[in-house]
Design an enzyme around this catalytic site. Sequence first.
Site, PDB file in Angstrom:
ATOM      1  N   GLU A   1       0.817  -1.216   0.000  1.00  0.00           N
ATOM      2  CA  GLU A   1       0.000   0.000   0.000  1.00  0.00           C
ATOM      3  C   GLU A   1       0.850   1.265   0.000  1.00  0.00           C
ATOM      4  O   GLU A   1       0.669   2.150  -0.830  1.00  0.00           O
ATOM      5  CB  GLU A   1      -0.948  -0.016   1.201  1.00  0.00           C
ATOM      6  CG  GLU A   1      -1.980   1.082   1.163  1.00  0.00           C
ATOM      7  CD  GLU A   1      -3.100   0.840   2.168  1.00  0.00           C
ATOM      8  OE1 GLU A   1      -4.028   1.657   2.203  1.00  0.00           O
ATOM      9  OE2 GLU A   1      -3.036  -0.168   2.914  1.00  0.00           O
TER      10      GLU A   1
ATOM     11  N   SER B   1      -8.924   5.729   6.010  1.00  0.00           N
ATOM     12  CA  SER B   1      -9.712   5.371   7.193  1.00  0.00           C
ATOM     13  C   SER B   1      -8.893   5.613   8.450  1.00  0.00           C
ATOM     14  O   SER B   1      -9.407   6.080   9.462  1.00  0.00           O
ATOM     15  CB  SER B   1     -10.142   3.910   7.108  1.00  0.00           C
ATOM     16  OG  SER B   1     -10.994   3.712   5.994  1.00  0.00           O
TER      17      SER B   1
ATOM     18  N   SER C   1      -1.367   6.987   7.874  1.00  0.00           N
ATOM     19  CA  SER C   1       0.018   6.528   7.805  1.00  0.00           C
ATOM     20  C   SER C   1       0.913   7.726   7.543  1.00  0.00           C
ATOM     21  O   SER C   1       0.600   8.567   6.691  1.00  0.00           O
ATOM     22  CB  SER C   1       0.203   5.502   6.674  1.00  0.00           C
ATOM     23  OG  SER C   1      -0.433   4.280   6.976  1.00  0.00           O
TER      24      SER C   1
ATOM     25  N   ARG D   1       7.874   4.049   6.623  1.00  0.00           N
ATOM     26  CA  ARG D   1       6.758   4.427   7.493  1.00  0.00           C
ATOM     27  C   ARG D   1       7.311   4.713   8.881  1.00  0.00           C
ATOM     28  O   ARG D   1       7.949   3.858   9.496  1.00  0.00           O
ATOM     29  CB  ARG D   1       5.720   3.306   7.559  1.00  0.00           C
ATOM     30  CG  ARG D   1       4.437   3.707   8.293  1.00  0.00           C
ATOM     31  CD  ARG D   1       3.488   2.526   8.434  1.00  0.00           C
ATOM     32  NE  ARG D   1       2.162   2.933   8.883  1.00  0.00           N
ATOM     33  CZ  ARG D   1       1.817   3.145  10.161  1.00  0.00           C
ATOM     34  NH1 ARG D   1       2.733   2.989  11.106  1.00  0.00           N
ATOM     35  NH2 ARG D   1       0.583   3.523  10.475  1.00  0.00           N
TER      36      ARG D   1
END
Length: 453
Positions: free
Chosen positions: A147, A203, A206, A218
């Site tokens: 993702e 939702s 990140s 990340r």
Amino acid sequence: MVDADWGGHSGSRLGLDIGGTLAKLVFFESEIRPSWCNGRFAQVIKSLGVQTVKSEDDREFRDFVLSRQGSFWGAQDKELSFYDEELEGVFHFLCFQTDKMERFVALLAAQDLHHQIDEIYTTGGGAYKYSRLFSERLGINLKPVDELGVVVKGISWLLRRPISDEVCWLSDEPPKSPNFESECHFLDSANSLFPFILVNIGSGVSIVKVDGTDRFERISGSALGGGTFWGLCNLLCPDCKEFSEASCLAVAGDSSKLNLLVEDIYGGDYELTGGRKLPGTLVASFFAKAGRNGQAHDDAAVLNALITMISQNICQIAFLNSKLHSISRIVFTGNFLRQNQVARQAIATNMRRVSGAGLAGKQLHALFLEHEGYFGALGSFLHNVEVENAASKVPTCQRLPTLLGSMQSPALANALWTSKRTSLLQRTWNTFNRCLGCRESDESKQARLGNKL
């Protein structure tokens, strides 16, 4: 890239991002390979998100596709389309609510749009959640890709295109109308954006440190995101049926009726030691006035306060990460920002406010992207295009429990062991087996001890 095979089927012209709240689709209409992408599929895709509907079947599609009218960029998704000279074709963008996925699949089947589509590179949790639905109903294999990797790939690729007005920051003045593109200040050279902190608001949130096209990490995140807003919105404002409806209604709301401000406590600005001050308009406590004196508050005020609360908290987390990693550019993207004027202005205002404690006195600006929310889908398409280029290949992601369970199949296990990329998986599997062995051994010992007793 132009000469790549791309899989040789209609699905190789698609990129799909199925998030927890919204699903985003990118469709590339090629000029040099028209037989692979033109026809009924292109006709229906290009008709979505526009006012004119040609048939009853198309109207079914139109019902659940979100329009961008009244959004930050004052355009429908159709107007986000652009022609790419290198690939020689047009990119189209559309999205719809994820909870309508079964209807979407049914309509694809009814329109026979799944014809000649074998697989689609897909990101987001829906790549797993809806894999069986696509496989059983349409015979399409959803191939999951990382993702964050495809989001960064999509942003990096688009910033290199000769497309003007992609990255902007907002002026100090609040917007005068729902369409406040005139309040934007666009960067002259988006290529100088690296390094930057990427705050991807879906939702959940990140936060990624991006040093280059294929160099990212990340570094943080939050469960307080767009899904939080929509869930609380359904509880507090049950009459709001669409995200865009709720965010537009919030524009007219006065959150000071619900939020406790500094001036409510001190009667004005609060002077700090060292000459600094807390503005009287600063929120001291969100929703602290709610229910006081039995007063009822309108939905607009509730939604404005809710969006502001979530946006400011996301902004604060992003700012602290920028300080920690000494990076002054912070890019906010994701579908929470779609048609959400209150959120963008709250983020921009809060970022300017914290600049006093910024990096070596630098003025910090929250940066926004025109194609916000679509970079995962765009990156998924690019992964398909660049799949033969090992240097730019985005790794396929897996759900570890499902993968370990599937290893009960000897054929699959043997295939994984012989792969050059499974050393980590093999070590994990070996550890898992050792744990099982230890447990069995302990149980055997206890059984023998019980027999002796």
